[in-house]
Motif scaffolding. Structure first.
Motif, PDB file in Angstrom:
ATOM      1  N   GLY A 209       0.787  -1.226   0.000  1.00  6.34           N
ATOM      2  CA  GLY A 209       0.000   0.000   0.000  1.00  6.34           C
ATOM      3  C   GLY A 209       0.818   1.275   0.000  1.00  6.34           C
ATOM      4  O   GLY A 209       0.254   2.362  -0.106  1.00  6.34           O
ATOM      5  N   GLN A 210       2.132   1.152   0.099  1.00  8.98           N
ATOM      6  CA  GLN A 210       2.993   2.330   0.089  1.00  8.98           C
ATOM      7  C   GLN A 210       3.703   2.425  -1.258  1.00  8.98           C
ATOM      8  O   GLN A 210       4.288   1.446  -1.737  1.00  8.98           O
ATOM      9  N   LYS A 211       3.651   3.616  -1.877  1.00  6.04           N
ATOM     10  CA  LYS A 211       4.297   3.819  -3.165  1.00  6.04           C
ATOM     11  C   LYS A 211       5.783   4.086  -2.957  1.00  6.04           C
ATOM     12  O   LYS A 211       6.160   5.007  -2.227  1.00  6.04           O
ATOM     13  N   ILE A 212       6.600   3.288  -3.606  1.00  2.75           N
ATOM     14  CA  ILE A 212       8.044   3.442  -3.516  1.00  2.75           C
ATOM     15  C   ILE A 212       8.590   3.700  -4.912  1.00  2.75           C
ATOM     16  O   ILE A 212       8.292   2.964  -5.857  1.00  2.75           O
ATOM     17  N   GLU A 213       9.406   4.738  -5.047  1.00  3.02           N
ATOM     18  CA  GLU A 213      10.017   5.063  -6.332  1.00  3.02           C
ATOM     19  C   GLU A 213      11.309   4.262  -6.500  1.00  3.02           C
ATOM     20  O   GLU A 213      12.140   4.227  -5.602  1.00  3.02           O
ATOM     21  N   GLU A 214      11.461   3.624  -7.667  1.00  3.49           N
ATOM     22  CA  GLU A 214      12.656   2.833  -7.924  1.00  3.49           C
ATOM     23  C   GLU A 214      13.011   2.921  -9.400  1.00  3.49           C
ATOM     24  O   GLU A 214      12.153   3.181 -10.246  1.00  3.49           O
ATOM     25  N   PRO A 215      14.286   2.705  -9.742  1.00  3.10           N
ATOM     26  CA  PRO A 215      14.675   2.777 -11.153  1.00  3.10           C
ATOM     27  C   PRO A 215      14.280   1.527 -11.933  1.00  3.10           C
ATOM     28  O   PRO A 215      14.396   0.411 -11.430  1.00  3.10           O
ATOM     29  N   ILE A 216      13.800   1.732 -13.138  1.00  4.58           N
ATOM     30  CA  ILE A 216      13.547   0.641 -14.073  1.00  4.58           C
ATOM     31  C   ILE A 216      14.875   0.188 -14.669  1.00  4.58           C
ATOM     32  O   ILE A 216      15.170  -0.999 -14.766  1.00  4.58           O
ATOM     33  N   ILE A 217      15.681   1.168 -15.063  1.00  7.33           N
ATOM     34  CA  ILE A 217      16.986   0.909 -15.666  1.00  7.33           C
ATOM     35  C   ILE A 217      17.829   2.181 -15.530  1.00  7.33           C
ATOM     36  O   ILE A 217      17.285   3.285 -15.402  1.00  7.33           O
ATOM     37  N   LYS A 218      19.142   1.998 -15.551  1.00 10.32           N
ATOM     38  CA  LYS A 218      20.067   3.128 -15.429  1.00 10.32           C
ATOM     39  C   LYS A 218      20.972   3.185 -16.664  1.00 10.32           C
ATOM     40  O   LYS A 218      21.265   2.156 -17.272  1.00 10.32           O
ATOM     41  N   PHE A 219      21.409   4.403 -16.980  1.00 13.62           N
ATOM     42  CA  PHE A 219      22.304   4.609 -18.116  1.00 13.62           C
ATOM     43  C   PHE A 219      23.434   5.548 -17.721  1.00 13.62           C
ATOM     44  O   PHE A 219      23.251   6.481 -16.935  1.00 13.62           O
ATOM     45  N   GLY A 220      24.606   5.292 -18.297  1.00 11.17           N
ATOM     46  CA  GLY A 220      25.679   6.272 -18.293  1.00 11.17           C
ATOM     47  C   GLY A 220      25.775   6.841 -19.690  1.00 11.17           C
ATOM     48  O   GLY A 220      25.705   6.100 -20.679  1.00 11.17           O
ATOM     49  N   MET A 221      25.911   8.155 -19.798  1.00  9.95           N
ATOM     50  CA  MET A 221      25.938   8.812 -21.104  1.00  9.95           C
ATOM     51  C   MET A 221      27.251   9.570 -21.271  1.00  9.95           C
ATOM     52  O   MET A 221      27.866  10.020 -20.298  1.00  9.95           O
ATOM     53  N   LYS A 222      27.672   9.705 -22.524  1.00  5.58           N
ATOM     54  CA  LYS A 222      28.902  10.428 -22.844  1.00  5.58           C
ATOM     55  C   LYS A 222      28.669  11.295 -24.075  1.00  5.58           C
ATOM     56  O   LYS A 222      28.086  10.826 -25.069  1.00  5.58           O
ATOM     57  N   ARG A 223      29.131  12.559 -23.990  1.00  2.69           N
ATOM     58  CA  ARG A 223      29.044  13.421 -25.164  1.00  2.69           C
ATOM     59  C   ARG A 223      30.286  13.169 -26.027  1.00  2.69           C
ATOM     60  O   ARG A 223      31.409  13.403 -25.586  1.00  2.69           O
ATOM     61  N   GLU A 224      30.068  12.672 -27.226  1.00  2.00           N
ATOM     62  CA  GLU A 224      31.161  12.369 -28.142  1.00  2.00           C
ATOM     63  C   GLU A 224      30.945  13.126 -29.444  1.00  2.00           C
ATOM     64  O   GLU A 224      29.881  13.021 -30.053  1.00  2.00           O
ATOM     65  N   ALA A 225      31.953  13.892 -29.844  1.00  2.00           N
ATOM     66  CA  ALA A 225      31.864  14.710 -31.069  1.00  2.00           C
ATOM     67  C   ALA A 225      30.612  15.591 -31.055  1.00  2.00           C
ATOM     68  O   ALA A 225      29.949  15.775 -32.079  1.00  2.00           O
ATOM     69  N   GLY A 226      30.289  16.107 -29.878  1.00  2.00           N
ATOM     70  CA  GLY A 226      29.169  17.034 -29.741  1.00  2.00           C
ATOM     71  C   GLY A 226      27.804  16.396 -29.606  1.00  2.00           C
ATOM     72  O   GLY A 226      26.809  17.112 -29.491  1.00  2.00           O
ATOM     73  N   LYS A 227      27.736  15.055 -29.611  1.00  2.46           N
ATOM     74  CA  LYS A 227      26.446  14.372 -29.510  1.00  2.46           C
ATOM     75  C   LYS A 227      26.446  13.415 -28.329  1.00  2.46           C
ATOM     76  O   LYS A 227      27.456  12.773 -28.033  1.00  2.46           O
ATOM     77  N   TRP A 228      25.291  13.298 -27.667  1.00  2.57           N
ATOM     78  CA  TRP A 228      25.166  12.385 -26.541  1.00  2.57           C
ATOM     79  C   TRP A 228      25.026  10.949 -27.033  1.00  2.57           C
ATOM     80  O   TRP A 228      24.247  10.679 -27.949  1.00  2.57           O
ATOM     81  N   THR A 229      25.807  10.057 -26.441  1.00  3.94           N
ATOM     82  CA  THR A 229      25.747   8.642 -26.788  1.00  3.94           C
ATOM     83  C   THR A 229      25.612   7.817 -25.507  1.00  3.94           C
ATOM     84  O   THR A 229      25.949   8.277 -24.414  1.00  3.94           O
ATOM     85  N   ILE A 230      25.135   6.598 -25.673  1.00  2.00           N
ATOM     86  CA  ILE A 230      25.028   5.678 -24.539  1.00  2.00           C
ATOM     87  C   ILE A 230      26.399   5.083 -24.268  1.00  2.00           C
ATOM     88  O   ILE A 230      27.018   4.493 -25.157  1.00  2.00           O
ATOM     89  N   ALA A 231      26.878   5.239 -23.038  1.00  2.00           N
ATOM     90  CA  ALA A 231      28.183   4.702 -22.660  1.00  2.00           C
ATOM     91  C   ALA A 231      28.042   3.453 -21.778  1.00  2.00           C
ATOM     92  O   ALA A 231      28.940   2.622 -21.731  1.00  2.00           O
ATOM     93  N   ARG A 232      26.901   3.351 -21.105  1.00  2.06           N
ATOM     94  CA  ARG A 232      26.682   2.214 -20.193  1.00  2.06           C
ATOM     95  C   ARG A 232      25.200   1.965 -20.064  1.00  2.06           C
ATOM     96  O   ARG A 232      24.404   2.901 -19.997  1.00  2.06           O
ATOM     97  N   ILE A 233      24.815   0.675 -20.018  1.00  6.59           N
ATOM     98  CA  ILE A 233      23.435   0.284 -19.759  1.00  6.59           C
ATOM     99  C   ILE A 233      23.448  -0.559 -18.482  1.00  6.59           C
ATOM    100  O   ILE A 233      24.129  -1.574 -18.409  1.00  6.59           O
ATOM    101  N   GLY A 234      22.697  -0.119 -17.469  1.00  8.50           N
ATOM    102  CA  GLY A 234      22.698  -0.805 -16.182  1.00  8.50           C
ATOM    103  C   GLY A 234      23.569  -0.080 -15.164  1.00  8.50           C
ATOM    104  O   GLY A 234      24.097   1.005 -15.418  1.00  8.50           O
ATOM    105  N   ASP A 235      23.731  -0.700 -13.998  1.00  8.69           N
ATOM    106  CA  ASP A 235      24.542  -0.112 -12.940  1.00  8.69           C
ATOM    107  C   ASP A 235      26.003  -0.109 -13.331  1.00  8.69           C
ATOM    108  O   ASP A 235      26.473  -1.012 -14.039  1.00  8.69           O
ATOM    109  N   PRO A 236      26.770   0.887 -12.851  1.00  6.29           N
ATOM    110  CA  PRO A 236      28.219   0.860 -13.116  1.00  6.29           C
ATOM    111  C   PRO A 236      28.866  -0.300 -12.377  1.00  6.29           C
ATOM    112  O   PRO A 236      28.436  -0.697 -11.302  1.00  6.29           O
ATOM    113  N   ASN A 237      29.891  -0.869 -12.960  1.00  7.05           N
ATOM    114  CA  ASN A 237      30.595  -1.985 -12.325  1.00  7.05           C
ATOM    115  C   ASN A 237      31.442  -1.496 -11.161  1.00  7.05           C
ATOM    116  O   ASN A 237      31.934  -0.404 -11.170  1.00  7.05           O
TER     117      ASN A 237
END
Length: 209
Positions: free
Chosen positions: A181-209
């Motif tokens: 009965g209590q609402k708890i906020e949690e992540p569905i998935i996490k990402f690490g992002m990196k700006r490469e050549a001026g554009k954002w790209t996915i650097a990691r999918i999931g928790d960091p190691n």
């Protein structure tokens, strides 16, 4: 004497006016800089979200054509342990990502190569395990579910927590979970992002190691 006093008064008056003008100009500049930073952060967040959603739009259609089983091979018999990473297949795989999947950046590819090196070391330790280390889940959904399950969850997310620090960013796609009965906020998935050549790209999918 009166002329000298009058002259000094005029000089002091104009100096005070110039100070007020410079002060006001400085305040306007600071406010303008803050506004630009806010807009930049909002623009980064929007660009980051688009990069992620564009990738999963592509992956939903192409995931079955994006196999991972060919990246390792049996040393003695095909598809039988002991295994080893097929580095020629990995190179071909990464060339395909560079040419066809721009949302996955060079940082992602470099990290995945290190992951394959780790898998290769684990293969040497476990020479009889039929399920190859690291290949028992989908790296791009960070789960064993089909992509549609994750994508539906992401589309229904109420909050994308995005923290940008220069050319790096961390994203948590959030959901509400009911806990007695209590609402708890949690992540569905996490990402690490990196700006490469001026554009954002996915650097990691999931928790960091």
């Amino acid at each position: 004497m009166k002329i000298l006093i009058s002259f000094l008064f005029i000089v002091i008056f104009f100096a005070a006016c110039n100070n007020d003008k410079n002060k006001n100009s400085g305040e306007a500049t600071a406010e303008q800089t803050t506004a630009v930073e806010t807009v930049s952060s909002q623009a980064d967040s929007a660009a980051i979200r688009k990069t992620i959603t564009d990738f999963y739009d592509w992956y939903l259609v192409n995931w079955e054509k994006f196999p991972t089983t060919g990246l390792y091979k049996g040393i003695k018999k095909a598809d039988m342990p002991p295994y080893q990473i097929d580095w020629k297949a990995v190179e071909k795989y990464h060339n395909f990502i560079k040419e066809s999947v721009p949302q996955l950046g060079n940082t992602f590819i470099a990290a995945q190569k290190k992951f394959f090196e780790q898998c290769d070391e684990e293969f040497k330790k476990d020479t009889e395990g039929e399920i190859p280390y690291g290949f028992d889940y989908d790296w791009y959904t960070n789960s064993q579910e089909e992509p549609k399950y994750l994508i539906d969850e992401m589309n229904n997310s109420h909050n994308w927590k995005t923290v940008v620090s220069e050319d790096d960013a961390n994203v948590e796609v959030m959901r509400w979970r009911d806990d007695n009965g209590q609402k708890i906020e949690e992540p569905i998935i996490k990402f690490g992002m990196k700006r490469e050549a001026g554009k954002w790209t996915i650097a990691r999918i999931g928790d960091p190691n």
